[in-house]
Design a protein around this motif. Structure first.
Motif, PDB file in Angstrom:
ATOM      1  N   GLU A 169      -5.670   7.083   1.709  1.00 23.54           N
ATOM      2  CA  GLU A 169      -5.418   5.973   2.626  1.00 23.54           C
ATOM      3  C   GLU A 169      -6.658   5.629   3.442  1.00 23.54           C
ATOM      4  O   GLU A 169      -6.958   4.473   3.699  1.00 23.54           O
ATOM      5  CB  GLU A 169      -4.300   6.385   3.592  1.00 23.54           C
ATOM      6  CG  GLU A 169      -3.076   5.526   3.535  1.00 23.54           C
ATOM      7  CD  GLU A 169      -2.164   5.827   4.691  1.00 23.54           C
ATOM      8  OE1 GLU A 169      -2.290   5.156   5.716  1.00 23.54           O
ATOM      9  OE2 GLU A 169      -1.337   6.769   4.589  1.00 23.54           O
ATOM     10  N   GLY A 218      -2.347   0.471  10.097  1.00 17.14           N
ATOM     11  CA  GLY A 218      -2.782   0.293   8.710  1.00 17.14           C
ATOM     12  C   GLY A 218      -3.927  -0.686   8.581  1.00 17.14           C
ATOM     13  O   GLY A 218      -4.952  -0.546   9.257  1.00 17.14           O
ATOM     14  N   GLY A 230       4.119   2.011   6.631  1.00 14.05           N
ATOM     15  CA  GLY A 230       3.835   2.682   5.380  1.00 14.05           C
ATOM     16  C   GLY A 230       5.086   2.924   4.561  1.00 14.05           C
ATOM     17  O   GLY A 230       5.029   3.075   3.362  1.00 14.05           O
ATOM     18  N   PRO A 254      -4.673   4.483  10.813  1.00 15.88           N
ATOM     19  CA  PRO A 254      -4.096   4.171   9.497  1.00 15.88           C
ATOM     20  C   PRO A 254      -2.574   4.306   9.481  1.00 15.88           C
ATOM     21  O   PRO A 254      -1.900   3.492   8.863  1.00 15.88           O
ATOM     22  CB  PRO A 254      -4.754   5.200   8.563  1.00 15.88           C
ATOM     23  CG  PRO A 254      -6.017   5.568   9.243  1.00 15.88           C
ATOM     24  CD  PRO A 254      -5.708   5.521  10.705  1.00 15.88           C
ATOM     25  N   HIS A 299       0.819  -1.213   0.000  1.00 19.58           N
ATOM     26  CA  HIS A 299       0.000   0.000   0.000  1.00 19.58           C
ATOM     27  C   HIS A 299       0.851   1.260   0.000  1.00 19.58           C
ATOM     28  O   HIS A 299       2.074   1.198   0.043  1.00 19.58           O
ATOM     29  CB  HIS A 299      -0.980  -0.026   1.178  1.00 19.58           C
ATOM     30  CG  HIS A 299      -0.307  -0.103   2.502  1.00 19.58           C
ATOM     31  ND1 HIS A 299       0.039   1.003   3.202  1.00 19.58           N
ATOM     32  CD2 HIS A 299       0.076  -1.170   3.227  1.00 19.58           C
ATOM     33  CE1 HIS A 299       0.619   0.622   4.312  1.00 19.58           C
ATOM     34  NE2 HIS A 299       0.661  -0.689   4.358  1.00 19.58           N
ATOM     35  N   ASP A 343       1.735  10.204  10.860  1.00 18.84           N
ATOM     36  CA  ASP A 343       1.928  10.142   9.410  1.00 18.84           C
ATOM     37  C   ASP A 343       3.069  11.101   9.083  1.00 18.84           C
ATOM     38  O   ASP A 343       2.846  12.235   8.665  1.00 18.84           O
ATOM     39  CB  ASP A 343       0.638  10.554   8.691  1.00 18.84           C
ATOM     40  CG  ASP A 343      -0.488   9.596   8.986  1.00 18.84           C
ATOM     41  OD1 ASP A 343      -0.429   8.463   8.488  1.00 18.84           O
ATOM     42  OD2 ASP A 343      -1.419   9.957   9.731  1.00 18.84           O
ATOM     43  N   TYR A 387      -3.247  11.198   2.305  1.00 14.25           N
ATOM     44  CA  TYR A 387      -3.800  11.026   3.651  1.00 14.25           C
ATOM     45  C   TYR A 387      -5.259  10.586   3.576  1.00 14.25           C
ATOM     46  O   TYR A 387      -5.685   9.692   4.302  1.00 14.25           O
ATOM     47  CB  TYR A 387      -3.696  12.358   4.390  1.00 14.25           C
ATOM     48  CG  TYR A 387      -4.097  12.333   5.852  1.00 14.25           C
ATOM     49  CD1 TYR A 387      -3.192  11.930   6.825  1.00 14.25           C
ATOM     50  CD2 TYR A 387      -5.364  12.749   6.251  1.00 14.25           C
ATOM     51  CE1 TYR A 387      -3.549  11.930   8.160  1.00 14.25           C
ATOM     52  CE2 TYR A 387      -5.724  12.755   7.586  1.00 14.25           C
ATOM     53  CZ  TYR A 387      -4.806  12.350   8.547  1.00 14.25           C
ATOM     54  OH  TYR A 387      -5.165  12.349   9.860  1.00 14.25           O
ATOM     55  N   GLY A 446      -7.518   3.054   0.898  1.00 17.98           N
ATOM     56  CA  GLY A 446      -6.307   2.304   1.220  1.00 17.98           C
ATOM     57  C   GLY A 446      -6.584   1.231   2.256  1.00 17.98           C
ATOM     58  O   GLY A 446      -7.701   1.092   2.770  1.00 17.98           O
ATOM     59  N   HIS A 447      -5.558   0.449   2.581  1.00 12.09           N
ATOM     60  CA  HIS A 447      -5.645  -0.575   3.631  1.00 12.09           C
ATOM     61  C   HIS A 447      -6.832  -1.508   3.424  1.00 12.09           C
ATOM     62  O   HIS A 447      -7.619  -1.764   4.335  1.00 12.09           O
ATOM     63  CB  HIS A 447      -5.736   0.073   5.012  1.00 12.09           C
ATOM     64  CG  HIS A 447      -4.597   1.004   5.288  1.00 12.09           C
ATOM     65  ND1 HIS A 447      -3.287   0.609   5.287  1.00 12.09           N
ATOM     66  CD2 HIS A 447      -4.580   2.339   5.552  1.00 12.09           C
ATOM     67  CE1 HIS A 447      -2.503   1.639   5.547  1.00 12.09           C
ATOM     68  NE2 HIS A 447      -3.260   2.703   5.690  1.00 12.09           N
ATOM     69  N   THR A 451       2.845   8.509   3.080  1.00 11.97           N
ATOM     70  CA  THR A 451       2.621   9.214   4.350  1.00 11.97           C
ATOM     71  C   THR A 451       3.586   8.751   5.412  1.00 11.97           C
ATOM     72  O   THR A 451       3.714   9.386   6.438  1.00 11.97           O
ATOM     73  CB  THR A 451       1.195   9.012   4.871  1.00 11.97           C
ATOM     74  OG1 THR A 451       0.961   7.618   4.981  1.00 11.97           O
ATOM     75  CG2 THR A 451       0.172   9.644   3.966  1.00 11.97           C
TER      76      THR A 451
END
Lengths: 449, 483
Positions: free
Chosen positions: A334, A399, A68, A395, A59, A250, A331, A338-339, A63
């Motif tokens: 995600e 994540g 990440g 996140p 992913h 982040d 941001y 994302g995830h 960030t």
């Protein structure tokens, strides 16, 4: 001046923190602890309670949250989720405690009369800062590497494959010693100023009789002064602490609004907690002088600052969405898709619970004057802002391994019961109504026309 | 019943006694009417005529430069290909910002039950309307073909695909500002109706037929019955509720004009709330500038008291500090982000060719309001007057710094350029001053500058005698408690 019979504060009963109540809170805490331990054991044995993300997915790296970063893509360890939860709750409850002091300070500086009758409630919140002042630094020392990507030394080593030029550029601010110094300065300033304000407020009670010309106004003015100092300190530290404790999770991402965004979330949570506490105390027969007029104004505050939070949320989201610069919009990407998309639902639930729900529920005058409705909305807002902080913290730390399981609920129950315990204890130590305040008469006779 | 703590400062003071020179006497309800209607009913005096003359000269000179702007085109301004926006948009944002204070005072302070708003809200709202008109005039100026101004609205037309771009913040601005102007006018005018009826009644009583007719038409047959008042208060509350999000949205959307772009120095998320704070900051400064003169010229010192001035100065301190924190946040994040364009934009503001504009902004906006931490400064009329002007100079420079310094360093260094205003730029700015002050002086002469009805409403709870009686009562209680 003629007064209504019900506006007297002579028969106000002071809060008693009974042994039974203490026992109940301790039981609640233990339940939370057991739940938390079960969650930890489950996570340690590889069973992700409540988490939906099991597939390995490459992913977004930009960030720079935990896991990440390119080289750290697979460094998820179950302890991260444990610490991220404790961190989330500590930051949220620290905010609620701090907002208690902020609310008191704002009301002093504004010479607000109506709120004086329940001032002791937000005042009591300040004591919880002493708890978070221990938890937050200890958590950082124990779990800094799990929560904050920027704490890894190899990022700053030019010979390392993990060398990160952007984080090297931030090192003047994001480095462990300076971070710790800032943290200690925040707590020292907040707690120090809180105790001064609290001491002056309590001193009023011991005066023989309300006397506008001399004693009580002198103490009041002292607190106006100290409140102005607190607000000055708060204006700076609320933003910097939000950058430190939340935005730097982040590590690559940035937003000038973030400090105020975090403040807005804290403020609404704090207002909801004040309202809820006032109502719960009233239901137990305390705070008789607080009537629907005071509740109406608290309802207005919750309504207005829920809209304020939404305004700040929208402004931040909209400007990044519109400009669509990769390192900024990541941001939200995600959190949106994302995830494995696990935050998608929370993302919209957050907006609904924190905006649409209070906005529609508290729209009418009558709604703001009903304890039941206020109670429902305040609880909704608190759930909503837990989710808001969940979206800010999770996140970047865990994540796709985030979820709602025994660890989340256990940690939350522990924090709630500890918070209630500390607040009840503080409330029981002083008069529940500041009876000699120069604005007390104005406050008990408060009418919303 | 409502109780006012004797700690609060009275909002209506005693006035000089006509029969006993040098002595003070209680201000009565009749005094409020007489003192405020006096300038509406009296013939224009020399001072007013002189002030009007100066405003009209400015207006006339500005009209000449405006003629040049429209006849010869925007080339008369100092703009170039790199800096396609400069004084026009700076002045536009500046005037819109000034407008904010009126709505803040009349709407948000109403919701916060701030009684001190009553004696300043009328003039502040009038100022809002004139300031928004001045702001709008710069949009018309820059259009080049002002007769096509309606093209900014999404009107059905026969020109084919001629339609506004709904993705553009400039179109949102059109909606936001026209809505804001409409609601402000309605709010202001509804507040005026009871006072206009008072003037009508006085004209009828004195047998002055023309004023009786004019103010009679303007007051829409207001009868002052309890039912009318109940409706009036309901409408005021609803309009206050509507105006509050509206006033916050206006400068938010103005900030979107810049912040939605990708220009370094413009694209920053803190812009919306910080623009709103800056707008309130400059608006309160302008209200102070105007009200300090008005209270002196019209002898309204016992209605617009030091307590009012101090409260306004506190708002200036608060909003000025918010703006200061926003500057520092932007500067910090420009470094923290690691985006070299942003870092450059901010360093260039400080030390580039427009350093003087940046430091003027910092001095006027961030440093000067800090004087208001001291009570003695907040209550000093001369300091307040000087700082109210300094703040508006600072806020003008703020917009200039944001707009011109961000644009003048293009992404292509070959396009780097400078903006210097021409006399037409300056003349158009003078035009807006002429327009603003002409409108304000007309308002001050022909309409009541203070909301008589609302001041009367707080007179009962906030005059000096009540405050003193409250003290007596407290002492009495203390005495009985001691026995």
């Amino acid at each position: 001046m003629a007064e209504h019979a019900h506006t007297s504060i002579a028969d106000e009963k002071n809060f008693e923190f009974t042994a039974a109540a203490k026992r109940r809170l301790m039981v609640a805490f233990v339940i939370g602890l057991v739940l938390f331990i079960i969650g930890v054991v489950l996570l340690a044995s590889g069973i992700d309670g409540g988490s939906s993300g099991h597939e390995v997915e490459k992913h977004a790296a930009i960030t720079g949250g935990g896991g990440g970063h390119d080289a750290h893509a697979d460094d998820y360890h179950w302890t991260k989720r444990v610490f991220a939860n404790l961190w989330l709750d500590a930051v949220l409850f620290n905010g609620i405690a701090l907002i208690g002091v902020f609310f008191v300070a704002v009301n002093y500086v504004a010479y607000a009369g109506w709120s004086v009758v329940f001032r002791r409630i937000p005042e009591a919140f300040g004591y919880f800062l002493m708890v978070t002042a221990v938890i937050i630094p200890v958590l950082f020392l124990v779990s800094g590497h799990d929560l904050f990507h920027w704490t890894h030394a190899d990022l700053y080593d030019p010979s390392s494959p993990n060398y990160d030029k952007i984080l090297v550029g931030k090192r003047g601010y994001l480095n462990t010693p300076f971070y710790m110094i800032r943290m200690l300065v925040y707590f020292a300033a907040w707690i120090g100023l809180f105790f001064i304000i609290r001491r002056n407020s309590l001193k009023e009670d011991s005066l023989p009789k309300q006397n506008y010309k001399t004693d009580s106004i002198k103490l009041y003015n002292k607190n106006v002064y100290m409140s102005a100092v607190f607000l000055f300190v708060f204006a700076v530290t609320s933003s910097t602490s939000a950058w430190d404790w939340v935005m730097s999770i982040d590590a690559h991402w940035f937003s000038t609004m973030f400090g105020w965004y975090c403040f807005a979330s804290w403020f609404v949570s704090g207002l909801a907690t004040i309202t809820l506490t006032v109502i719960l105390l009233k239901e137990q027969g305390y705070l008789k002088a607080v009537n629907e007029n005071h509740l109406h104004d608290l309802g207005k505050f919750m309504f207005a600052f829920s809209v304020f939070w939404t305004y700040i949320w929208f402004s931040q989201f909209h400007l990044y969405h519109y400009a669509n610069i990769p390192e900024e919009i990541i941001y939200f990407t995600e959190r949106f898709s994302g995830h494995n998309g696990i935050y998608f639902g929370v993302f919209f639930l957050n907006l609904f619970v924190n905006f649409a729900f209070p906005f529609l529920m508290l729209m009418t005058r009558n709604a703001k004057r009903k304890m039941l409705i206020l109670k429902i909305v305040a609880i909704g807002i608190l759930v909503g802002h837990y989710l808001d902080f969940y979206l800010m913290v999770m996140p970047g730390t865990v994540g796709k391994h985030a979820g709602f399981g025994p660890v989340e609920f256990g940690a939350l129950i522990m924090f709630i019961s500890a918070f209630i315990y500390v607040i009840s204890n503080a409330l029981s130590k002083a008069n529940i109504v500041p009876k000699n305040d120069p604005f007390i008469k104005e406050s008990v006779n408060h009418v919303v026309v | 019943m409502q109780v006012t703590s004797p700690v609060r400062e009275p909002l209506v003071l005693r006035k000089p006694d006509e029969n006993n020179p040098g002595k003070l006497r209680t201000t009565t309800l009749a005094d409020v009417t007489n003192d405020i209607c006096r300038q509406v009913e009296a013939a224009p005096n020399m001072r007013w005529l002189l002030a009007m003359l100066i405003s009209l000269v400015a207006f006339a000179w500005g009209s000449y430069t405006l003629y040049r702007t429209w006849w010869f085109g925007i080339g008369e301004w100092g703009l170039n290909k790199t800096i396609g926006w400069a004084w026009d948009i700076t002045n536009f944002v500046w005037w819109v910002g000034i407008g904010h204070a009126g709505t803040l005072i009349s709407a948000i302070l109403l919701l916060f039950r701030q009684k001190w708003r009553t004696s300043i809200n009328r003039a502040a709202e009038a100022m809002t309307i004139f300031a928004v008109i001045c702001a709008g005039s710069f949009i018309l100026m820059h259009m080049g073909r002002p007769w096509l101004a309606h093209w900014a609205l999404p009107l059905p037309n026969t020109y084919g695909s001629l339609w506004v771009n709904f993705n553009s913040p400039l179109v949102w601005d059109v909606f936001a500002i026209s809505t804001y102007l409409s609601v402000s006018v309605v709010f202001w005018y509804i507040g005026l109706i009871p006072d206009l009826a008072t003037i009508r009644e006085r004209a009828i009583r004195d047998g002055r037929a023309i004023p009786a007719f004019i103010y009679g038409c303007l007051s829409f047959g207001w009868d002052g019955s309890a039912k009318t008042w109940a409706r009036y208060e309901m409408v005021a509350l609803v309009l206050a509720g509507l105006s509050t999000p509206l006033v916050l949205s206006v400068h938010t959307i103005v900030s979107f004009d810049f912040a939605t772009s990708v220009i370094p120095g413009w694209h920053t998320t803190i812009f919306p709330p910080y623009f709103v704070a800056g707008a309130i900051f400059s608006g309160f400064a302008m209200v102070l500038t105007l009200m300090l003169i008005t209270r002196h010229v019209f002898k309204l010192q016992h209605y617009i008291t030091l307590a009012h001035i101090e409260s306004m100065n506190k708002v200036i301190l608060l909003t000025g500090s918010i703006v200061g924190i926003a500057y520092l946040t932007e500067f910090f994040i420009a470094w923290y982000s690691g985006v070299e364009y942003e870092s450059y934009a901010f360093l260039n503001r400080m030390f580039g060719p427009y350093w003087w504009a940046y430091w003027s902004m910092m001095t006027c906006n961030v440093i000067s309001p800090q004087f208001f931490w001291f009570r003695a400064m907040r209550r000093n009329i001369y300091v307040t007057f000087a700082l109210s002007i300094v703040v508006n100079i600072g806020m003008w420079f703020e917009r200039f710094v944001i707009i011109v310094t961000s644009l003048h360093r293009d992404f292509l260094p070959s396009s780097w350029s400078m903006f210097w205003p021409t006399y037409v730029d300056v003349g158009d700015y003078i035009f807006s001053f002429g327009l603003f002050f002409t409108a304000f002086f007309l308002f001050a002469k022909f309409l009541p500058v203070v909301n008589m009805a609302e001041v009367k409403a707080v007179l009962a709870s906030s005059n000096e005698e009540i405050q003193e009686a409250g003290l007596v009562e407290a002492e009495k209680e203390a005495a009985t408690a001691a026995h």
